[in-house]
Design a protein around this motif. Structure first.
Motif, PDB file in Angstrom:
ATOM      1  N   PHE A   7       1.222  -1.553   0.099  1.00 51.15           N
ATOM      2  CA  PHE A   7       0.278   0.401   0.137  1.00 51.15           C
ATOM      3  C   PHE A   7       0.955   1.291   0.569  1.00 51.15           C
ATOM      4  CE2 PHE A   7      -2.116   3.474   2.422  1.00 51.15           C
ATOM      5  CZ  PHE A   7      -2.701   3.235   1.544  1.00 51.15           C
ATOM      6  N   TYR A   8       1.694   1.156   0.634  1.00 51.00           N
ATOM      7  CA  TYR A   8       2.335   1.994   0.825  1.00 51.00           C
ATOM      8  C   TYR A   8       3.845   2.703  -0.571  1.00 51.00           C
ATOM      9  CZ  TYR A   8       0.884   3.331   5.756  1.00 51.00           C
ATOM     10  OH  TYR A   8      -0.172   3.925   6.530  1.00 51.00           O
ATOM     11  N   LEU A   9       4.117   1.608  -0.475  1.00 54.06           N
ATOM     12  CA  LEU A   9       5.155   1.513  -1.875  1.00 54.06           C
ATOM     13  C   LEU A   9       3.984   2.574  -2.977  1.00 54.06           C
ATOM     14  CD1 LEU A   9       7.954  -1.082  -2.044  1.00 54.06           C
ATOM     15  CD2 LEU A   9       7.960   1.114  -1.966  1.00 54.06           C
ATOM     16  N   ALA A  10       2.801   2.121  -3.342  1.00 56.42           N
ATOM     17  CA  ALA A  10       1.907   2.329  -4.528  1.00 56.42           C
ATOM     18  C   ALA A  10       1.710   3.759  -4.071  1.00 56.42           C
ATOM     19  CB  ALA A  10       0.394   1.729  -4.591  1.00 56.42           C
ATOM     20  N   ARG A  11       1.439   4.303  -3.231  1.00 58.11           N
ATOM     21  CA  ARG A  11       0.657   5.077  -2.279  1.00 58.11           C
ATOM     22  C   ARG A  11       2.123   6.257  -3.081  1.00 58.11           C
ATOM     23  NH1 ARG A  11      -2.859   6.412   1.333  1.00 58.11           N
ATOM     24  NH2 ARG A  11      -3.625   9.168   0.555  1.00 58.11           N
ATOM     25  N   LEU A  12       3.485   6.000  -2.878  1.00 60.12           N
ATOM     26  CA  LEU A  12       4.765   6.428  -2.834  1.00 60.12           C
ATOM     27  C   LEU A  12       4.695   6.810  -4.452  1.00 60.12           C
ATOM     28  CD1 LEU A  12       7.847   8.401  -2.004  1.00 60.12           C
ATOM     29  CD2 LEU A  12       8.338   5.745  -2.296  1.00 60.12           C
ATOM     30  N   ALA A  13       4.473   5.825  -5.103  1.00 62.97           N
ATOM     31  CA  ALA A  13       4.387   5.912  -6.719  1.00 62.97           C
ATOM     32  C   ALA A  13       3.397   7.044  -6.936  1.00 62.97           C
ATOM     33  CB  ALA A  13       4.219   4.807  -7.587  1.00 62.97           C
ATOM     34  N   LEU A  14       2.374   6.812  -6.052  1.00 58.53           N
ATOM     35  CA  LEU A  14       1.155   7.475  -6.834  1.00 58.53           C
ATOM     36  C   LEU A  14       1.486   8.899  -6.638  1.00 58.53           C
ATOM     37  CD1 LEU A  14      -1.367   8.051  -8.455  1.00 58.53           C
ATOM     38  CD2 LEU A  14      -2.927   7.248  -5.935  1.00 58.53           C
ATOM     39  N   VAL A  15       2.147   9.456  -5.802  1.00 61.76           N
ATOM     40  CA  VAL A  15       2.694  10.860  -5.515  1.00 61.76           C
ATOM     41  C   VAL A  15       3.665  11.169  -6.354  1.00 61.76           C
ATOM     42  CG1 VAL A  15       4.250  11.970  -3.778  1.00 61.76           C
ATOM     43  CG2 VAL A  15       2.685  11.118  -3.281  1.00 61.76           C
ATOM     44  N   ALA A  16       4.802   9.685  -6.952  1.00 62.26           N
ATOM     45  CA  ALA A  16       6.188  11.138  -7.967  1.00 62.26           C
ATOM     46  C   ALA A  16       4.915  10.616  -9.330  1.00 62.26           C
ATOM     47  CB  ALA A  16       6.458   9.375  -7.515  1.00 62.26           C
ATOM     48  N   VAL A  17       4.091   9.940  -9.977  1.00 64.28           N
ATOM     49  CA  VAL A  17       3.602  10.034 -10.918  1.00 64.28           C
ATOM     50  C   VAL A  17       2.949  11.412 -11.129  1.00 64.28           C
ATOM     51  CG1 VAL A  17       1.394   8.612 -12.123  1.00 64.28           C
ATOM     52  CG2 VAL A  17       2.918   7.413 -11.229  1.00 64.28           C
ATOM     53  N   VAL A  18       2.025  12.064 -10.217  1.00 64.26           N
ATOM     54  CA  VAL A  18       1.618  13.000 -10.058  1.00 64.26           C
ATOM     55  C   VAL A  18       2.924  13.725 -10.044  1.00 64.26           C
ATOM     56  CG1 VAL A  18      -0.082  14.478  -8.523  1.00 64.26           C
ATOM     57  CG2 VAL A  18      -0.814  12.450  -8.917  1.00 64.26           C
ATOM     58  N   ALA A  19       3.480  14.064  -8.943  1.00 62.22           N
ATOM     59  CA  ALA A  19       4.449  15.352  -8.991  1.00 62.22           C
ATOM     60  C   ALA A  19       5.823  15.562 -10.222  1.00 62.22           C
ATOM     61  CB  ALA A  19       5.451  14.679  -6.925  1.00 62.22           C
ATOM     62  N   VAL A  20       6.366  14.231 -10.318  1.00 65.28           N
ATOM     63  CA  VAL A  20       7.562  14.639 -11.248  1.00 65.28           C
ATOM     64  C   VAL A  20       7.338  15.573 -12.317  1.00 65.28           C
ATOM     65  CG1 VAL A  20       8.846  12.860 -12.395  1.00 65.28           C
ATOM     66  CG2 VAL A  20       8.933  12.613 -10.595  1.00 65.28           C
ATOM     67  N   PRO A  21       6.064  14.911 -12.740  1.00 69.02           N
ATOM     68  CA  PRO A  21       5.733  15.609 -14.691  1.00 69.02           C
ATOM     69  C   PRO A  21       5.594  17.546 -14.398  1.00 69.02           C
ATOM     70  CG  PRO A  21       4.493  13.979 -14.101  1.00 69.02           C
ATOM     71  CD  PRO A  21       4.812  13.907 -13.321  1.00 69.02           C
ATOM     72  N   LEU A  22       4.667  17.365 -12.715  1.00 69.43           N
ATOM     73  CA  LEU A  22       5.183  19.138 -12.390  1.00 69.43           C
ATOM     74  C   LEU A  22       5.993  19.514 -12.073  1.00 69.43           C
ATOM     75  CD1 LEU A  22       2.285  18.851 -10.146  1.00 69.43           C
ATOM     76  CD2 LEU A  22       1.663  20.035 -12.124  1.00 69.43           C
ATOM     77  N   MET A  23       6.776  19.079 -12.081  1.00 70.98           N
ATOM     78  CA  MET A  23       8.044  19.315 -11.199  1.00 70.98           C
ATOM     79  C   MET A  23       8.748  20.145 -12.975  1.00 70.98           C
ATOM     80  SD  MET A  23      10.603  17.277  -8.560  1.00 70.98           S
ATOM     81  CE  MET A  23       9.647  16.824  -7.265  1.00 70.98           C
ATOM     82  N   PHE A  24       8.639  20.256 -14.021  1.00 74.68           N
ATOM     83  CA  PHE A  24       9.105  20.382 -15.633  1.00 74.68           C
ATOM     84  C   PHE A  24       8.234  21.973 -15.285  1.00 74.68           C
ATOM     85  CE2 PHE A  24       9.416  15.957 -15.835  1.00 74.68           C
ATOM     86  CZ  PHE A  24      11.479  16.218 -16.418  1.00 74.68           C
ATOM     87  N   PHE A  25       7.386  21.805 -15.225  1.00 73.67           N
ATOM     88  CA  PHE A  25       6.542  23.323 -14.538  1.00 73.67           C
ATOM     89  C   PHE A  25       6.059  24.731 -13.932  1.00 73.67           C
ATOM     90  CE2 PHE A  25       4.982  20.046 -17.090  1.00 73.67           C
ATOM     91  CZ  PHE A  25       4.544  20.691 -19.126  1.00 73.67           C
TER      92      PHE A  25
END
Length: 82
Positions: A7-25
């Motif tokens: 669960f926590y790895l899936a939650r961390l992956a979800l944060v990364a999937v959302v946050a990493v693309p936003l970091m470019f903007f």
């Protein structure tokens, strides 16, 4: 694999999937904050099965420990009704 870790790895992956693309903007800290907020909402819907498995695992562990504690207390009290 332990359902809690899944669960926590899936939650961390979800944060990364959302946050990493936003970091470019936008700023990285702001992107991380946005990723956490968005992942909370998405995680509630997308990770329902993992959350339920985690809860069942924790409940089973608590029940097992409670039973073990009662058994040990009975042994200490001298009761051999096992």
């Amino acid at each position: 694999m332990n359902p809690v870790w899944k669960f926590y790895l899936a939650r961390l992956a979800l944060v990364a999937v959302v946050a990493v693309p936003l970091m470019f903007f936008i700023n990285a800290l702001l992107a991380l904050a946005a990723g956490i907020l968005v992942s909370m909402v998405l995680g509630y819907v997308l990770l329902k099965r993992q959350r339920e498995e985690m809860i069942e695992h924790i409940d089973a562990t608590v029940k097992r420990r409670r039973d073990e504690k009662q058994r040990l207390r009975a042994e200490l009290a001298g009761d051999d009704a096992a």
